[in-house]
Scaffold this motif. Structure first.
Motif, PDB file in Angstrom:
ATOM      1  N   THR A  64       0.800  -1.269   0.024  1.00 47.84           N
ATOM      2  CA  THR A  64      -0.063   0.189  -0.097  1.00 47.84           C
ATOM      3  C   THR A  64       0.910   1.222   0.038  1.00 47.84           C
ATOM      4  N   VAL A  65       2.028   1.238   0.806  1.00 51.34           N
ATOM      5  CA  VAL A  65       2.755   2.238   0.740  1.00 51.34           C
ATOM      6  C   VAL A  65       3.532   2.617  -0.352  1.00 51.34           C
ATOM      7  N   ALA A  66       3.999   1.436  -1.121  1.00 54.85           N
ATOM      8  CA  ALA A  66       4.508   1.572  -2.391  1.00 54.85           C
ATOM      9  C   ALA A  66       3.623   2.315  -3.697  1.00 54.85           C
ATOM     10  N   LEU A  67       2.418   1.727  -3.560  1.00 52.73           N
ATOM     11  CA  LEU A  67       1.445   2.258  -4.641  1.00 52.73           C
ATOM     12  C   LEU A  67       1.077   3.853  -4.218  1.00 52.73           C
ATOM     13  N   HIS A  68       1.119   4.152  -3.087  1.00 49.65           N
ATOM     14  CA  HIS A  68       0.904   5.560  -2.748  1.00 49.65           C
ATOM     15  C   HIS A  68       2.153   6.318  -3.202  1.00 49.65           C
ATOM     16  N   PHE A  69       3.266   5.684  -2.736  1.00 47.52           N
ATOM     17  CA  PHE A  69       4.696   6.326  -3.066  1.00 47.52           C
ATOM     18  C   PHE A  69       4.562   6.703  -4.870  1.00 47.52           C
ATOM     19  N   LEU A  70       4.143   5.743  -5.509  1.00 48.17           N
ATOM     20  CA  LEU A  70       4.193   5.798  -6.855  1.00 48.17           C
ATOM     21  C   LEU A  70       2.993   6.660  -7.405  1.00 48.17           C
ATOM     22  N   GLY A  71       2.123   6.892  -6.428  1.00 38.63           N
ATOM     23  CA  GLY A  71       0.839   7.615  -6.929  1.00 38.63           C
ATOM     24  C   GLY A  71      -0.228   6.987  -7.566  1.00 38.63           C
ATOM     25  N   VAL A  72      -0.143   5.562  -7.422  1.00 35.76           N
ATOM     26  CA  VAL A  72      -1.291   4.874  -8.138  1.00 35.76           C
ATOM     27  C   VAL A  72      -2.632   5.126  -7.433  1.00 35.76           C
ATOM     28  N   PRO A  73      -3.796   5.381  -8.280  1.00 35.04           N
ATOM     29  CA  PRO A  73      -4.993   5.616  -7.798  1.00 35.04           C
ATOM     30  C   PRO A  73      -5.370   4.894  -7.050  1.00 35.04           C
ATOM     31  N   GLU A  74      -6.323   5.156  -5.999  1.00 36.94           N
ATOM     32  CA  GLU A  74      -6.868   4.169  -5.031  1.00 36.94           C
ATOM     33  C   GLU A  74      -7.747   2.893  -5.547  1.00 36.94           C
ATOM     34  N   GLU A  75      -8.417   3.242  -6.566  1.00 35.72           N
ATOM     35  CA  GLU A  75      -9.108   2.356  -7.272  1.00 35.72           C
ATOM     36  C   GLU A  75      -8.444   1.161  -7.756  1.00 35.72           C
ATOM     37  N   ASP A  76      -7.122   1.509  -8.440  1.00 38.41           N
ATOM     38  CA  ASP A  76      -6.332   0.406  -9.267  1.00 38.41           C
ATOM     39  C   ASP A  76      -5.568  -0.308  -8.249  1.00 38.41           C
ATOM     40  N   MET A  77      -5.318  -0.034  -6.781  1.00 37.93           N
ATOM     41  CA  MET A  77      -4.508  -0.806  -6.101  1.00 37.93           C
ATOM     42  C   MET A  77      -4.828  -2.134  -5.758  1.00 37.93           C
ATOM     43  N   ASP A  78      -6.082  -2.656  -5.468  1.00 38.13           N
ATOM     44  CA  ASP A  78      -6.223  -4.112  -5.458  1.00 38.13           C
ATOM     45  C   ASP A  78      -5.787  -4.856  -6.627  1.00 38.13           C
ATOM     46  N   THR A  79      -6.113  -4.290  -7.756  1.00 35.33           N
ATOM     47  CA  THR A  79      -5.553  -5.135  -9.248  1.00 35.33           C
ATOM     48  C   THR A  79      -4.315  -5.400  -9.155  1.00 35.33           C
ATOM     49  N   LEU A  80      -3.442  -4.388  -8.886  1.00 32.66           N
ATOM     50  CA  LEU A  80      -2.176  -4.529  -8.821  1.00 32.66           C
ATOM     51  C   LEU A  80      -1.543  -5.154  -7.836  1.00 32.66           C
ATOM     52  N   ARG A  81      -2.105  -5.289  -6.668  1.00 33.75           N
ATOM     53  CA  ARG A  81      -1.711  -6.193  -5.512  1.00 33.75           C
ATOM     54  C   ARG A  81      -1.622  -7.578  -6.075  1.00 33.75           C
ATOM     55  N   LYS A  82      -2.606  -7.976  -7.123  1.00 32.18           N
ATOM     56  CA  LYS A  82      -2.619  -9.457  -7.612  1.00 32.18           C
ATOM     57  C   LYS A  82      -1.773  -9.944  -8.502  1.00 32.18           C
ATOM     58  N   PRO A 105      -1.210  14.763 -14.302  1.00 27.78           N
ATOM     59  CA  PRO A 105      -0.001  14.619 -13.604  1.00 27.78           C
ATOM     60  C   PRO A 105       0.462  15.448 -12.881  1.00 27.78           C
ATOM     61  N   SER A 106      -0.440  16.324 -12.157  1.00 23.92           N
ATOM     62  CA  SER A 106      -0.054  17.257 -11.087  1.00 23.92           C
ATOM     63  C   SER A 106      -0.150  16.752  -9.630  1.00 23.92           C
ATOM     64  N   GLY A 107      -0.844  15.483  -9.666  1.00 26.20           N
ATOM     65  CA  GLY A 107      -0.931  14.986  -8.375  1.00 26.20           C
ATOM     66  C   GLY A 107       0.190  14.299  -7.648  1.00 26.20           C
ATOM     67  N   PRO A 108       0.345  13.844  -6.428  1.00 30.47           N
ATOM     68  CA  PRO A 108       1.451  13.484  -5.905  1.00 30.47           C
ATOM     69  C   PRO A 108       2.128  11.890  -6.454  1.00 30.47           C
ATOM     70  N   GLY A 109       3.208  11.650  -6.170  1.00 29.62           N
ATOM     71  CA  GLY A 109       3.791  10.327  -6.569  1.00 29.62           C
ATOM     72  C   GLY A 109       4.976  10.253  -7.472  1.00 29.62           C
ATOM     73  N   TRP A 110       5.610   9.374  -7.340  1.00 32.64           N
ATOM     74  CA  TRP A 110       6.886   9.519  -8.220  1.00 32.64           C
ATOM     75  C   TRP A 110       6.608   9.328  -9.671  1.00 32.64           C
ATOM     76  N   MET A 111       5.756   8.274  -9.912  1.00 34.86           N
ATOM     77  CA  MET A 111       5.491   8.245 -11.428  1.00 34.86           C
ATOM     78  C   MET A 111       4.815   9.598 -12.044  1.00 34.86           C
ATOM     79  N   ARG A 112       3.959  10.280 -11.339  1.00 33.79           N
ATOM     80  CA  ARG A 112       3.389  11.755 -11.874  1.00 33.79           C
ATOM     81  C   ARG A 112       4.590  12.476 -11.912  1.00 33.79           C
ATOM     82  N   TYR A 113       5.629  12.513 -10.940  1.00 38.65           N
ATOM     83  CA  TYR A 113       6.819  13.187 -10.795  1.00 38.65           C
ATOM     84  C   TYR A 113       7.296  12.980 -12.435  1.00 38.65           C
ATOM     85  N   GLY A 114       7.736  11.715 -12.313  1.00 41.06           N
ATOM     86  CA  GLY A 114       8.407  11.237 -13.720  1.00 41.06           C
ATOM     87  C   GLY A 114       7.621  11.748 -15.032  1.00 41.06           C
TER      88      GLY A 114
END
Length: 786
Positions: free
Chosen positions: A185-203, A246-255
């Motif tokens: 969960t921390v990794a996904l937040h760090f990357l800036g993954v939207p909340e609704e996509d986190m469960d799918t990426l976990r799998k 791309p204006s939101g938080p997260g490393w991917m948006r920063y990239g």
């Protein structure tokens, strides 16, 4: 226990052949050298490697530090210095195969991956220069300690919520119920993954590890390929969604924002690859590292109790857990040109498995390396995060998470214990952590039931490498006895009677003489094999800085001392054919331990000990009893002086000269050894500094710390980094060779003499940044933002 390593010439059948021990297997290396049976049997997918890689490879560290594995098709490197040198040179040792499948997949699985458009490209992990460093520098800001602090509240909130779920159950699988989920969960937040996509990426995240570093069976490869393909496609979809805002938080948006500014550096394929690889890197390594740390701490109940009682020990405990039982067992490199490593001549194209977990147990780098010691002075020298320009960018995020998890567990479940279980691991070469970690406790003893305000207490988290001042241990002065005129010998033991970490000859400890602001270094002079006590001998120095006077005037049996270490920058080469050991005055302390070790190993050695008066020479009776005719005393007032020129007139092959004593004696030794082979003479000065500068070519300068309001002098023989640390200003660092950029500081005034390999020419010309480990002032003063 210190291991004696045979010299390469004695163990290798010919130049360019690796160390080989009997019996041989009948296999040959790609260069035609014999392969030992143990090397032929090496299999990183066996349970022995999965359970304990350092123990599984102990034989290699001791006998064949690099060997060819016919089963794997790789050269396997196991010792610290060899692996550190490989990390240091990312041109000769390319990281390009770091993410390559170690087990080739079949045509059907490859077809499945192709059907998904799977095209994992270069990432920061496996990218060569000149592309790597510009990208790394451009994307570094979200990993700075200042930026990472913004993630601390989320980590604390998640840790609290997950422990709440099982705190009253009396048992839990920490992996399933917390340690796998929270870092993801921390990794996904760090990357800036939207909340609704986190469960799918976990799998999908585990599939990438198995695909790249595991050995899936043929019938499993297709299922893994489908999972990886889905992971790849979905990661791309999430990235496209981020591009819309791309204006939101997260490393991917920063990239994504950096891509607009530097499209030639941050490309589409790079972002897609990092989206997928970043989830794995930020998630699994931290989840596994925390599970390994909890397992290790609970296997050492006394240590667990110590950090429960003193949370200030947690940051250094994290480093020792990462060293002793880290989550990254090995990395891979590709040899780009013929090179010699650890006695083996490797042709271009050779593939290397560099087992960092083995290096972290190398007794040549870590004294008593198998001992779990949370006060180990150099624990953070571990290679779990890599080293040099390719070291893990997310290391400080991982450190912060592990610290917070340990704080939560030690505060709320200090009575936790391991349940009976057998630990299992996902078979792969590189990343390891228990699949399950069952613990149990009595809920009736939960401290928060008796102390409701307990949960309001918060320990400040340290983002970055811990200060070495935090690694002190308290020792009891068992005896304080005169050893000679003006020399006091101290025998130090653990207050609870437990064994102390073993040390190697030449090691020293830092002693706090009344407080951390007055810390002095003293060489250990007892028996390295005796773990119940450490001994030092301290000469009262009339013109000293106060440390020796404090020890002589204040200390007595029964007192307690705070010490750090042991550390060793004056190591004995146990593979030398002959040793000439030379000591002057109190310089006998490290040299006496070397002589004792040489005697124990049966080496050819002679010990020369000089002093003005016999009564002022410490340890004489003990040395005479131990070494007999090998000891030569040179007593000035008895007319016997050591003629260094005559003693060292003829260079001797495979002979090492070790010396410690007054500066005038050491200068005479250097002149006497001018005709000897390079590195034949090894010297220990009384005053030790962190830097390795040539003071004759440097000048002193001073730095004004604008934020702190103090000015720090930097002598000619000291680095800026070590001077700042001596002033109790903690600067994060890793390589300390100008390779990694970790120790960067902001410059507000003055001209910098840049010596790093990180900053570009344009960045240097701005005169606003410098690497404190190696760069200096061109003039007499710098102003820093510290």
């Amino acid at each position: 226990m210190t291991t004696s390593h045979p010299p390469a010439a004695a163990a290798a059948p010919a130049r360019g052949c690796p160390f080989a021990s009997q019996p041989l297997s009948g296999h040959q290396t790609p260069t035609g050298c014999p392969v030992s049976q143990r090397a032929a049997d090496f299999d990183p997918f066996e349970d022995g490697y999965q359970q304990d890689p350092p123990e599984y490879l102990r034989w290699a560290r001791e006998q064949e530090p690099i060997f060819w594995s016919p089963k794997l098709g790789y050269w396997v490197v196991t010792r610290y210095e060899d692996i550190k040198a490989i990390f240091r040179d990312n041109i000769t040792f390319s990281p390009s195969i770091a993410l390559e499948k170690i087990t080739p997949t079949g045509e059907e699985a490859n077809a499945v991956l192709a059907s998904y458009g799977f095209a994992l490209n270069r990432t920061l992990v496996n990218e060569d220069e000149p592309a790597h460093m510009p990208r790394r520098r451009l994307l570094m800001e979200p990993f700075t300690p200042e930026a990472l602090r913004h993630h601390e509240p989320l980590v604390r909130k998640l840790a609290r919520e997950y422990v709440d779920r099982f705190i009253d159950d009396g048992h839990a699988d920490l992996v399933d119920q917390m340690l796998w989920e929270v870092p993801l969960t921390v990794a996904l937040h760090f990357l800036g993954v939207p909340e609704e996509d986190m469960d799918t990426l976990r799998k999908y995240s585990i599939a990438h590890t198995v695909n790249a570093w595991g050995r899936p069976k043929p019938e499993e490869q297709v299922a893994v390929a489908h999972a990886v393909g889905n992971f790849w496609q979905f990661a791309g979809q999430v990235l496209d969604k981020m591009r819309q805002d791309p204006s939101g938080p997260g490393w991917m948006r920063y990239g994504i924002r950096k891509q607009v500014e530097h499209p030639e550096v941050v490309t589409d394929s790079y972002l897609h690859s990092m989206m997928m690889a970043g989830i794995v890197a930020a998630h699994e390594t931290t989840a596994n590292a925390t599970a390994n740390a909890m397992k290790l701490l609970l296997q050492h109940p006394d240590t667990w109790r110590e950090i429960c009682e003193d949370p200030g020990l947690i940051s250094n405990a994290v480093e020792e857990c990462l060293r002793h039982n880290g989550s990254v067992a090995a990395w891979r490199r590709l040899v780009t040109k013929e090179v010699e490593v650890g006695g083996a001549l490797l042709p271009a194209g050779s593939k290397l498995l560099i087992v960092t977990s083995s290096a972290n147990h190398d007794s040549q780098q870590f004294a008593d390396a198998d001992l779990f010691d949370i006060r180990r002075d150099n624990a953070s020298d571990h290679l779990t995060f890599g080293y040099g320009s390719h070291q893990c960018m997310g290391k400080n995020l991982a450190r912060m998470e592990i610290q917070i998890f340990l704080e939560e567990f030690t505060r709320r479940l200090p009575h936790m214990r391991l349940a009976e279980q057998r630990f299992s691991y996902v078979p792969n070469t590189s990343f390891r952590g228990p699949e399950h970690l069952w613990v149990e406790w009595d809920p009736a003893q939960n401290p928060e039931r008796r102390h409701p305000g307990l949960l309001d207490v918060r320990t400040p988290v340290r983002v970055g490498e811990p200060s070495r001042h935090a690694a002190t241990r308290t020792l009891l002065v068992e005896r304080a006895t005169p050893a000679a005129e003006g020399v006091l010998r101290l025998r130090l033991v653990a207050p609870d009677g437990r064994a102390l970490p073993r040390w190697t000859p030449g090691a020293h400890i830092d002693v706090e003489c009344g407080g951390p602001e007055l810390s002095r270094q003293y060489s250990l002079c007892g028996d390295p094999d005796h773990a119940q006590a450490w001994e030092i001998a301290v000469l009262r120095e009339a013109d000293g800085r106060g440390g020796s006077a404090w020890i002589h005037d204040r200390l007595k049996a029964g007192d307690r001392l705070r010490v750090r270490g042991p550390r060793n920058h004056f190591r004995l080469d146990e593979a030398a054919r002959k040793l000439i050991l030379i000591a002057g005055g109190i310089g006998i302390t490290p040299v006496s331990a070397m002589a004792r070790r040489a005697r124990a190993l049966g080496l050819d050695y002679q010990l020369h000990y000089s002093g003005r008066r016999r009564g002022a020479m410490a340890l004489v009776e003990e040395l005479s009893a131990l070494h007999g005719d090998r000891l030569q005393l040179h007593v000035g007032d008895e007319g016997r002086r050591c003629d260094l020129a005559a003693l060292l007139a003829q260079p001797e092959a495979a002979t090492q000269v070790y010396a410690c004593g007054p500066q005038r004696m050491l200068q005479a030794l250097e002149a006497a050894c001018a005709g000897w082979p390079e590195d034949a003479l090894r010297i220990e000065h009384f005053a030790s500094t962190v830097g390795t500068l040539d003071a004759s070519r440097e000048h002193a300068f001073e730095v004004e710390l604008r934020d702190s309001g103090i000015t720090v002098p930097v002598p000619a023989d000291r680095t800026l980094l070590s001077a700042l640390r001596a002033a109790n200003v903690d600067i994060p660092s890793d390589c300390e060779e100008g390779l990694c950029g970790t120790c960067e500081v902001r410059v507000l005034g003055g001209e910098v003499d840049h010596r790093d390999l990180v900053l570009t020419r344009a960045e240097r010309e701005t005169q606003t940044r410098m690497m404190s480990c190696c760069s200096r002032a061109r003039g007499g003063r710098l102003v820093l933002e510290l």
